[in-house]
Design an enzyme around this catalytic site. Structure first.
Site, PDB file in Angstrom:
ATOM      1  CG  PHE A 166      -1.806   0.897   1.359  1.00 31.03           C
ATOM      2  CD1 PHE A 166      -3.274   0.514   0.751  1.00 31.03           C
ATOM      3  CD2 PHE A 166      -1.999   2.197   1.971  1.00 31.03           C
ATOM      4  CE1 PHE A 166      -4.334   1.546   0.583  1.00 31.03           C
ATOM      5  CE2 PHE A 166      -2.887   2.730   1.892  1.00 31.03           C
ATOM      6  CZ  PHE A 166      -4.065   2.731   1.124  1.00 31.03           C
ATOM      7  NE  ARG A 175      -9.718  -3.564  -2.778  1.00 29.73           N
ATOM      8  CZ  ARG A 175      -9.019  -3.026  -1.961  1.00 29.73           C
ATOM      9  NH1 ARG A 175      -8.093  -3.258  -1.316  1.00 29.73           N
ATOM     10  NH2 ARG A 175      -9.621  -1.754  -1.177  1.00 29.73           N
ATOM     11  CE1 TYR A 223      -9.563   2.342   6.415  1.00 34.61           C
ATOM     12  CE2 TYR A 223      -8.912   3.377   8.476  1.00 34.61           C
ATOM     13  CZ  TYR A 223      -8.547   3.011   7.160  1.00 34.61           C
ATOM     14  OH  TYR A 223      -7.330   3.354   6.641  1.00 34.61           O
ATOM     15  CE  LYS A 224      -8.166  -0.533   4.444  1.00 32.94           C
ATOM     16  NZ  LYS A 224      -6.976  -0.457   4.508  1.00 32.94           N
ATOM     17  CG  ASP A 271      -0.343  -2.300   6.981  1.00 35.35           C
ATOM     18  OD1 ASP A 271      -1.409  -2.609   7.180  1.00 35.35           O
ATOM     19  OD2 ASP A 271      -0.363  -1.254   6.224  1.00 35.35           O
TER      20      ASP A 271
HETATM   21  C1  LIG Z   1      -6.153   0.623   4.293  1.00 37.82           C
HETATM   22  C2  LIG Z   1      -4.686   0.767   4.318  1.00 37.82           C
HETATM   23  C3  LIG Z   1      -3.797   1.596   4.871  1.00 37.82           C
HETATM   24  C4  LIG Z   1      -4.627   2.874   5.281  1.00 37.82           C
HETATM   25  O1  LIG Z   1      -3.707   3.883   6.320  1.00 37.82           O
HETATM   26  P1  LIG Z   1      -4.539   4.827   7.032  1.00 37.82           P
HETATM   27  O2  LIG Z   1      -3.342   5.676   7.955  1.00 37.82           O
HETATM   28  O3  LIG Z   1      -5.553   4.071   8.048  1.00 37.82           O
HETATM   29  O4  LIG Z   1      -5.377   5.790   6.077  1.00 37.82           O
HETATM   30  C5  LIG Z   1      -2.542   1.633   5.298  1.00 37.82           C
HETATM   31  N1  LIG Z   1      -2.081   0.361   4.888  1.00 37.82           N
HETATM   32  C6  LIG Z   1      -2.766  -0.775   4.232  1.00 37.82           C
HETATM   33  C7  LIG Z   1      -2.076  -2.003   3.799  1.00 37.82           C
HETATM   34  C8  LIG Z   1      -4.125  -0.427   4.004  1.00 37.82           C
HETATM   35  O5  LIG Z   1      -4.846  -1.382   3.402  1.00 37.82           O
END
Ligand SMILES: *Cc1c(COP(=O)(O)O)cnc(C)c1O
Length: 435
Positions: A136, A395, A242-243, A217
């Protein structure tokens, strides 16, 4: 999930989906959620839905603020003062940790910075950070910045393990890269695009042997996949809520620090990580809180954590093992339907970017198509909500707490009909601003 009707009902029939729902012990949880009316929601890997339990906790939090005002820090039930520790203990079963190793605080990227700043200690030849080419982007921005902060150059000190197929990362390749020049590695537990689940225990053991601090992560695995961090001896990890945790847009995140590292001074300290009993002494000397709580920085948000409290109770009720079993049944069913319905062949031309083996799958299925962005839009017009990741990945995440097998069946039917009817060709090309 084996059912008797399979003898007479073909797997691709709608009746088969309905029979799977009728036999599903977790099906009653669906009624505890606010489902968007008239929609098949398969985007819970991006933003989970609101449960009635989370809603109730949020209203309770507002009521406490209304009636207790500043007294709520100690008098609320439970007190706001230990909110992060309290929710951390509730989250601990989801990551296989003792309660003190988990704290709810910050956000994904903020917690990444707090942990990497602490555990990245470049010394002599050991200066490199290992991550993956399919990470990400926020993680890569943050890691490059951490290298810069130590006077390094990401071009040489940030090693991104390449992918052979553009979808997955080979664990053996990661392990081979953990040389004596590597100080730290950060890996996704589940890759956000393809949904590949990495072999966390194998990687953790290899990193320990090689003296590399390894963190995960877990944004795409928390609440979807069971973890056993203490038993696997993982160093540290972080995630968002939030996921799959369904705690609402921008909800407070969480982190894990193995007991081995308790007492290590956090590199980005703040008063909320101070020894709790003395925090209000307001003294300038630093005393770390015991456990993961030391990596908190500032005052946590009551309102951004209240939904999580309600949501975590649902997870405790359902059990992450049962949720994982249903999730695998649903993603497996989705893949089977795509195959059996002929959608992986012309004229449909869909592909599957997610590993087929259950043990290597996270919570979603990556459905690929060269017309991905337009198909994603056409699905939404039909009331099926997927999400889309450039350049070609749709997805689809069946979330076992609230997605039915019939939802999955309807989504596959929509994938077929959109292409069969050329519905996507009528829409605009290109992805949306938030896609
Ligand atoms: C959703 C996601 C994030 C989001 O980061 P935020 O700091 O919460 O905005 C980071 N890393 C991964 C792998 C994600 O899927």
């Amino acid at each position: 999930m084996a059912i008797d009707t399979a003898i007479v009902t073909p797997v691709t029939a709608e009746a088969y989906a309905l029979a799977l729902d009728a036999a599903d012990p977790l099906a009653p949880f669906r009624d505890r959620f606010h489902l968007p009316p008239g929609r098949v929601y398969l985007d819970g890997n991006s933003l989970g839905l609101l449960s009635r339990d989370a809603e109730r906790e949020t209203l309770t939090a507002l009521e406490q603020w209304k009636t207790l005002a500043v007294g709520g820090w100690l008098e609320a039930d439970p007190p706001w003062f230990t909110l992060g520790e309290d929710l951390g203990a509730m989250t601990a079963p989801l990551v296989g940790a003792e309660p003190g190793s988990v704290v709810v605080a910050g956000g994904t990227t903020v917690n990444l910075h707090a942990l990497v700043a602490t555990f990245y200690r470049p010394e002599g030849r050991r200066r490199k950070i290992v991550a993956t080419a399919l990470d990400f982007p926020s993680d890569v921005y943050a890691l490059a910045a951490q290298v810069h902060l130590h006077g390094g150059d990401p071009a040489t000190d940030l090693v991104l393990i390449p992918s052979d197929d553009g979808r997955t990362i080979d664990e053996a390749g990661i392990i081979a890269a953990l040389t004596d020049e590597v100080a730290l590695a950060l890996l996704p537990s589940v890759l956000y695009r393809s949904g590949q689940l990495l072999d966390i225990p194998r990687l953790a053991a290899a990193a320990r042997e090689r003296g590399v601090s390894l963190g995960f992560d877990c944004a795409h695995s928390i609440g979807a996949v069971p973890h056993d961090f203490d038993a696997w001896d993982v160093d540290w990890a972080f995630w968002c809520s939030y996921k799959y945790l369904n705690a609402g847009p921008g909800a407070i995140g969480g982190l894990y620090v193995n007991r081995r590292h308790w007492g290590t001074a956090p590199a980005l300290p703040g008063w909320w990580g101070y020894e709790k009993a003395r925090q209000f002494d307001m003294a300038f000397d630093w005393r770390s809180a015991e456990g993961a709580g030391a990596w908190q920085i500032g005052t946590p948000s009551l309102l951004a954590s209240a939904p999580l409290r309600g949501s975590l109770r649902l997870f405790a009720e359902a059990g992450i093992g049962a949720l994982r079993a249903k999730s695998l049944a649903q993603t497996g069913y989705l893949i089977d339907l795509l195959e059996m319905d002929g959608l992986l062949a012309p004229p449909f031309g869909y592909g599957i970017g997610t590993p087929r083996e259950a043990a290597r799958r996270g919570g979603h299925v990556a459905v690929e198509h060269p017309e991905g962005p337009r198909i994603a839009r056409a699905l939404k017009v039909r009331g099926v909500v997927p999400d889309f990741r450039a350049p070609n990945v749709i997805r689809l995440a069946p979330v076992p707490l609230y997605t039915s097998f019939h939802d999955v069946w309807q989504a596959v039917r929509a994938l077929r009909e959109v292409v069969a009817g050329g519905e996507h060709l009528r829409g605009e090309a290109g992805r949306e601003l938030v896609a």
